[in-house]
Motif scaffolding. Sequence first.
Motif, PDB file in Angstrom:
ATOM      1  N   SER A 159       0.669  -1.057   0.134  1.00  0.00           N
ATOM      2  CA  SER A 159      -0.037  -0.042   0.025  1.00  0.00           C
ATOM      3  C   SER A 159       1.036   1.351  -0.138  1.00  0.00           C
ATOM      4  N   VAL A 160       0.361   2.139  -0.610  1.00  0.00           N
ATOM      5  CA  VAL A 160       1.029   3.527  -0.614  1.00  0.00           C
ATOM      6  C   VAL A 160       0.109   4.661  -0.023  1.00  0.00           C
ATOM      7  N   VAL A 161       0.509   5.464   0.765  1.00  0.00           N
ATOM      8  CA  VAL A 161      -0.291   6.509   1.158  1.00  0.00           C
ATOM      9  C   VAL A 161       0.456   7.757   0.964  1.00  0.00           C
ATOM     10  N   VAL A 162      -0.375   8.808   0.363  1.00  0.00           N
ATOM     11  CA  VAL A 162      -0.077  10.170   0.131  1.00  0.00           C
ATOM     12  C   VAL A 162      -0.508  10.955   1.020  1.00  0.00           C
ATOM     13  N   ALA A 163       0.286  12.025   1.534  1.00  0.00           N
ATOM     14  CA  ALA A 163      -0.134  12.837   2.407  1.00  0.00           C
ATOM     15  C   ALA A 163       0.618  14.310   2.360  1.00  0.00           C
ATOM     16  N   HIS A 164      -0.001  15.611   2.651  1.00  0.00           N
ATOM     17  CA  HIS A 164       0.476  16.591   2.765  1.00  0.00           C
ATOM     18  C   HIS A 164       1.348  16.925   4.068  1.00  0.00           C
ATOM     19  N   TYR A 165       2.538  17.541   3.899  1.00  0.00           N
ATOM     20  CA  TYR A 165       3.412  17.556   5.066  1.00  0.00           C
ATOM     21  C   TYR A 165       3.834  18.994   5.526  1.00  0.00           C
ATOM     22  N   ALA A 166       3.104  19.770   4.882  1.00  0.00           N
ATOM     23  CA  ALA A 166       3.594  21.276   5.192  1.00  0.00           C
ATOM     24  C   ALA A 166       3.211  21.636   6.409  1.00  0.00           C
ATOM     25  N   GLY A 167       4.373  22.341   6.932  1.00  0.00           N
ATOM     26  CA  GLY A 167       4.301  22.758   8.580  1.00  0.00           C
ATOM     27  C   GLY A 167       5.003  21.727   9.534  1.00  0.00           C
ATOM     28  N   LEU A 168       5.328  20.540   9.119  1.00  0.00           N
ATOM     29  CA  LEU A 168       5.951  19.388   9.923  1.00  0.00           C
ATOM     30  C   LEU A 168       7.459  20.148  10.088  1.00  0.00           C
TER      31      LEU A 168
ATOM     32  N   PHE B 250      -1.078  14.351  -6.241  1.00  0.00           N
ATOM     33  CA  PHE B 250       0.320  15.107  -6.241  1.00  0.00           C
ATOM     34  C   PHE B 250       0.035  16.366  -6.532  1.00  0.00           C
ATOM     35  N   THR B 251      -0.298  17.185  -5.345  1.00  0.00           N
ATOM     36  CA  THR B 251      -0.199  18.654  -5.688  1.00  0.00           C
ATOM     37  C   THR B 251       0.204  19.209  -4.299  1.00  0.00           C
ATOM     38  N   GLY B 252       1.181  20.321  -4.401  1.00  0.00           N
ATOM     39  CA  GLY B 252       1.606  20.704  -2.852  1.00  0.00           C
ATOM     40  C   GLY B 252       2.666  19.734  -2.356  1.00  0.00           C
ATOM     41  N   GLN B 253       2.972  20.212  -1.203  1.00  0.00           N
ATOM     42  CA  GLN B 253       3.877  19.431  -0.355  1.00  0.00           C
ATOM     43  C   GLN B 253       3.563  18.244  -0.117  1.00  0.00           C
ATOM     44  N   THR B 254       4.020  17.067  -0.929  1.00  0.00           N
ATOM     45  CA  THR B 254       3.491  15.923  -0.786  1.00  0.00           C
ATOM     46  C   THR B 254       4.814  14.617  -0.483  1.00  0.00           C
ATOM     47  N   LEU B 255       4.247  13.626   0.398  1.00  0.00           N
ATOM     48  CA  LEU B 255       5.002  12.737   0.654  1.00  0.00           C
ATOM     49  C   LEU B 255       4.401  11.445   0.633  1.00  0.00           C
ATOM     50  N   ILE B 256       5.165  10.358   0.362  1.00  0.00           N
ATOM     51  CA  ILE B 256       4.458   9.234   0.296  1.00  0.00           C
ATOM     52  C   ILE B 256       5.088   8.009   1.302  1.00  0.00           C
ATOM     53  N   ALA B 257       4.130   7.359   2.031  1.00  0.00           N
ATOM     54  CA  ALA B 257       4.681   6.243   2.946  1.00  0.00           C
ATOM     55  C   ALA B 257       4.106   5.005   2.297  1.00  0.00           C
ATOM     56  N   TYR B 258       5.041   4.105   2.315  1.00  0.00           N
ATOM     57  CA  TYR B 258       4.738   2.662   1.713  1.00  0.00           C
ATOM     58  C   TYR B 258       5.361   1.473   2.428  1.00  0.00           C
ATOM     59  N   CYS B 259       4.709   0.276   2.220  1.00  0.00           N
ATOM     60  CA  CYS B 259       5.230  -0.777   2.983  1.00  0.00           C
ATOM     61  C   CYS B 259       4.683  -1.938   2.285  1.00  0.00           C
ATOM     62  N   ASP B 260       5.659  -3.143   2.461  1.00  0.00           N
ATOM     63  CA  ASP B 260       5.079  -4.386   1.711  1.00  0.00           C
ATOM     64  C   ASP B 260       3.667  -4.774   2.407  1.00  0.00           C
ATOM     65  N   ASP B 261       3.580  -4.827   3.863  1.00  0.00           N
ATOM     66  CA  ASP B 261       2.472  -4.913   4.175  1.00  0.00           C
ATOM     67  C   ASP B 261       1.406  -4.198   4.030  1.00  0.00           C
ATOM     68  N   PRO B 262       0.141  -4.440   3.497  1.00  0.00           N
ATOM     69  CA  PRO B 262      -0.863  -3.410   3.182  1.00  0.00           C
ATOM     70  C   PRO B 262      -1.330  -2.488   4.228  1.00  0.00           C
ATOM     71  N   VAL B 263      -1.271  -3.118   5.357  1.00  0.00           N
ATOM     72  CA  VAL B 263      -1.866  -2.244   6.634  1.00  0.00           C
ATOM     73  C   VAL B 263      -0.854  -1.244   7.444  1.00  0.00           C
ATOM     74  N   THR B 264       0.474  -1.816   7.205  1.00  0.00           N
ATOM     75  CA  THR B 264       1.193  -0.948   8.219  1.00  0.00           C
ATOM     76  C   THR B 264       1.532   0.343   7.845  1.00  0.00           C
ATOM     77  N   ALA B 265       1.706   0.928   6.714  1.00  0.00           N
ATOM     78  CA  ALA B 265       1.719   2.332   6.137  1.00  0.00           C
ATOM     79  C   ALA B 265       0.686   3.112   6.487  1.00  0.00           C
TER      80      ALA B 265
ATOM     81  N   VAL C 202      -1.647  15.881   6.896  1.00  0.00           N
ATOM     82  CA  VAL C 202      -2.842  15.553   6.333  1.00  0.00           C
ATOM     83  C   VAL C 202      -2.928  14.637   5.191  1.00  0.00           C
ATOM     84  N   ILE C 203      -3.528  13.635   5.551  1.00  0.00           N
ATOM     85  CA  ILE C 203      -3.637  12.325   4.639  1.00  0.00           C
ATOM     86  C   ILE C 203      -4.579  12.588   3.523  1.00  0.00           C
ATOM     87  N   LEU C 204      -4.080  12.245   2.294  1.00  0.00           N
ATOM     88  CA  LEU C 204      -4.892  12.680   0.815  1.00  0.00           C
ATOM     89  C   LEU C 204      -5.501  11.468   0.660  1.00  0.00           C
ATOM     90  N   GLY C 205      -4.765  10.485   0.578  1.00  0.00           N
ATOM     91  CA  GLY C 205      -5.496   9.200   0.085  1.00  0.00           C
ATOM     92  C   GLY C 205      -4.396   8.164  -0.148  1.00  0.00           C
TER      93      GLY C 205
END
Length: 172
Positions: free
Chosen positions: A22-31, A74-89, A104-107
């Motif tokens: 699984s891959v999670v896309v999120a905004h990280y502005a302000g971290l 993928f707009t603005g300051q984005t990061l991706i979090a991913y893992c082989d296990d679909p639930v971990t990320a 802020v998790i976008l999807g």
Amino acid sequence: MDRAEKREFVAELNGVFTNAGSVVVAHYAGLTVAQMNDLRSRMRTAGGTVKVAKNRLAKIALQGTESEGVADLFTGQTLIAYCDDPVTAPKIAVEFTKVSEKLVILGGAMGSTVLDADGVKALATLPSLDELRAKLLGMIATPATRIAQIVNAPAGSVARVIGAYARKDEAA
């Protein structure tokens, strides 16, 4: 970044989008840097990875993969979090949003399934692969334990009856 680095980055991201559970896309502005390092270390401990994504390169890397539907995120300051296990990320990302409201998790995506923010949060509530394996082993081991108890029960009953007769004879 020069062209060779960009090509390498796109190839690496393409592999991530193709192979990750699984891959999670999120905004990280302000971290802050400390918060970002905390998120990365939490994800690394769980077996996942967090990368800051260059939007244009991420969109190029998505082309031709099952996860191509998340390109709009993928707009603005984005990061991706991913893992082989679909639930971990998703689980780590959702837990981190409770610590810092700046993330802020976008999807995200799980194979060819595109997830919105609520879908990622729902995925985070599921047990991880290791937890499911442990539950399955527990369920498999329980019947074997019960069978052993049932097989040993008659012998135990016979021994108790003989013991009772022996005590009765000693008392008489």
